[in-house]
Design an enzyme around this catalytic site. Structure first.
Site, mmCIF file in Angstrom:
data_model
loop_
_atom_site.group_PDB
_atom_site.id
_atom_site.type_symbol
_atom_site.label_atom_id
_atom_site.label_comp_id
_atom_site.label_asym_id
_atom_site.label_seq_id
_atom_site.Cartn_x
_atom_site.Cartn_y
_atom_site.Cartn_z
ATOM 1 N N SER A 115 48.980 42.373 39.651
ATOM 2 C CA SER A 115 47.773 42.529 38.843
ATOM 3 C C SER A 115 46.831 41.374 39.139
ATOM 4 O O SER A 115 47.135 40.492 39.934
ATOM 5 C CB SER A 115 48.131 42.540 37.356
ATOM 6 O OG SER A 115 48.427 41.219 36.934
ATOM 7 N N LYS A 116 45.714 41.404 38.471
ATOM 8 C CA LYS A 116 44.665 40.398 38.623
ATOM 9 C C LYS A 116 45.221 38.972 38.502
ATOM 10 O O LYS A 116 44.719 38.053 39.146
ATOM 11 C CB LYS A 116 43.610 40.675 37.543
ATOM 12 C CG LYS A 116 42.222 40.152 37.846
ATOM 13 C CD LYS A 116 41.440 40.983 38.836
ATOM 14 C CE LYS A 116 40.567 40.080 39.687
ATOM 15 N NZ LYS A 116 40.273 40.566 41.018
ATOM 16 N N ARG A 117 46.255 38.814 37.689
ATOM 17 C CA ARG A 117 46.826 37.479 37.494
ATOM 18 C C ARG A 117 47.351 36.881 38.792
ATOM 19 O O ARG A 117 47.480 35.680 38.942
ATOM 20 C CB ARG A 117 47.999 37.522 36.508
ATOM 21 C CG ARG A 117 47.650 37.646 35.060
ATOM 22 C CD ARG A 117 48.923 37.714 34.218
ATOM 23 N NE ARG A 117 49.758 38.860 34.576
ATOM 24 C CZ ARG A 117 50.969 38.778 35.104
ATOM 25 N NH1 ARG A 117 51.518 37.607 35.330
ATOM 26 N NH2 ARG A 117 51.655 39.868 35.416
ATOM 27 N N GLY B 67 45.950 37.035 41.615
ATOM 28 C CA GLY B 67 44.876 36.727 42.563
ATOM 29 C C GLY B 67 44.111 37.990 42.912
ATOM 30 O O GLY B 67 44.097 38.940 42.134
#
Ligand code: GLU
Length: 451
Positions: free
Chosen positions: A217-219, A221
């Site tokens: 996910s976005k976490r 990167g």
């Protein structure tokens, strides 16, 4: 029978790593089998789907080199290729099921009646035998069989229904998609059965996890394919990296694992049956390694084309130099730089002296060393033959005669020319920059008198 596979994105966002991975495996299988790769846009969510997203997905696929044979932009014999343009087909086929008593109307909606005990097992090409019956479709709380909505009251088909109609009429032979769709497959098989159609093969792809083993996910990167382009990764590298997630190209004739390969090589090696079930881990270090290997292998002219935009973006006067000089500079950089952006940053001093001045101001040079440096640099500049070899020989002779340390002198030369602690051999750099430019830089730091 010709292989026909499809990538069926919903245009509700950019092309993400997961989508790119699915598209790529479909492409690989189509190219490996000399079949067809179809792009189908699943835009039945009218609120979240946009033309813009459809275009970014397509350009992301083109950037990765995943050209399709049929799709909304290029047509084909099985169109239209946007679900929003196929509404009459969905309705007609649902009406057939109503006429046969297999589906019923609920207001404006059309709903499929799920009967108990229907065999829905299948052999997934990757996950193997998956055994289930329609009893698996019971509502968890009430225990009742849950009927399947085919057409919603707004006239739009549901995903599980539209995908069956489309895969059937587009004559898809292999459905290759993320493993999050395994749970949808029994519902789709139920509909194939109701229509009396033979289902395609199903091959579900393993999930992609971050290094912490959580769903990517976005976490973790950058998640969109374009972010990788902007960071300076080449499409060939991202392609190679994604292909290695959940699949490996095996070993070469010497028993070494094939990690670095081109698109065409991958298409040659690819086997759907060798895709792994184990979740794949997205490892940015691996991507950097692959990227560096591809950068190294590039033809110097192609590499220069790749690096120029990043130099320009940094405001460097690229046009002031000829291509042969700049390509030589990048060749001299050897395998340095994991991405185009990094290589451009590491090599900026060939393009301009400005970034060097910004990085180094000669503050730490003691007066004593400075006196020695002046003599040293004058000796270098008086070398009649401006070659790395001659410069190095002269430098060695000078430090030996003075009982000085080569390191102090060569290091200062490196800082004055590049502003960096590490660079290719500094005499090679001097040769390429040329006598006049080396003099100019040394003058700036007042290591030699201005001419
Ligand atoms: N539109 C669906 C998705 O993006 C397609 C799934 C499928 O390939 O069947 O997940």
């Amino acid at each position: 029978m010709e292989t026909r596979v499809r990538f069926a994105p919903s245009p509700t966002g950019a092309l993400h790593i997961g989508g790119g991975h699915t598209a790529l495996f479909n492409w690989l299988w189509a190219r490996h089998t000399k079949g067809k790769f179809i792009l189908r846009i699943e835009d039945t969510d009218r609120e979240r789907s946009t033309q813009e997203y459809e275009e970014t997905i397509m350009s992301g696929m083109r950037w990765l080199g995943l050209e399709w044979d049929e799709g909304p932009d290029r047509g084909g014999a099985f169109g239209p290729y946007r679900q929003s343009e196929r509404l009459s087909m969905y309705r007609e086929n649902a009406e057939k099921l109503v006429a046969e008593g297999k589906a019923y109307r609920d207001g404006e909606a059309i709903v499929f009646r799920v009967l108990p005990g229907v065999e829905l097992s299948f052999d997934d090409v990757v996950y193997g035998r998956i055994e289930t019956t329609s009893d698996g479709l019971r509502d968890r709380e009430s225990g009742d069989l849950k009927d399947i909505v085919l057409i919603k009251s707004d006239g739009m088909p549901t995903y599980n229904y539209a995908v069956v109609i489309d895969d059937h009429f587009m004559e898809i032979t292999h459905v290759i998609r993320g493993e999050d769709h395994i749970s949808n497959t029994p519902k789709q098989l139920l509909l194939y059965g109701a229509f009396g159609w033979a289902p395609p093969f199903f091959a579900h792809l393993p999930m992609i996890l971050g290094r912490d083993k959580k769903k990517l996910s976005k976490r973790h990167g950058a998640t969109s394919v374009y972010e990788y382009r902007d960071m300076g990764y080449m499409p060939d590298s991202v392609f190679n990296f994604l292909a290695n997630l959940g699949w490996s190209a095996g070993e070469d004739a010497n028993g070494a694992s094939r990690e670095i390969f081109t698109r065409d090589e991958a298409a040659g090696f690819f086997e759907l049956s060798r895709v792994t079930r184990k979740a794949a881990v997205f490892d940015p270090d691996k991507l950097n390694y692959i990227s560096q290997e591809h950068l190294k292998r590039l033809d110097p002219v192609v590499r220069l084309d790749l690096i120029k935009p990043f130099w320009r973006e940094a405001g460097l006067p690229v046009e002031r130099h000829d291509n042969a000089y700049l390509a030589d500079a990048l060749t001299l950089m050897g395998g340095r730089g994991q991405t185009a952006r990094e290589l451009a940053g590491f090599s900026d001093y060939y393009v301009s002296f400005e970034p060097v001045k910004g990085r180094w101001n000669a503050d730490e040079i003691s007066d004593e060393l400075r006196a020695g440096l002046k003599e040293f640099f004058s000796a270098l500049l008086s070398e009649p033959e401006w070659s790395a070899e001659k410069l190095e020989a002269r430098a060695r002779a000078w430090v030996e005669a003075k009982g000085a340390k080569m390191k102090d002198y060569a290091m200062t030369l490196r800082f004055a020319l590049t502003g960096m602690k590490v660079s290719p051999g500094i005499f090679e750099v001097s040769e390429l920059l040329g006598r006049d430019e080396v003099r100019r830089r040394l003058e700036f730091y007042e290591f030699v008198p201005r001419l």
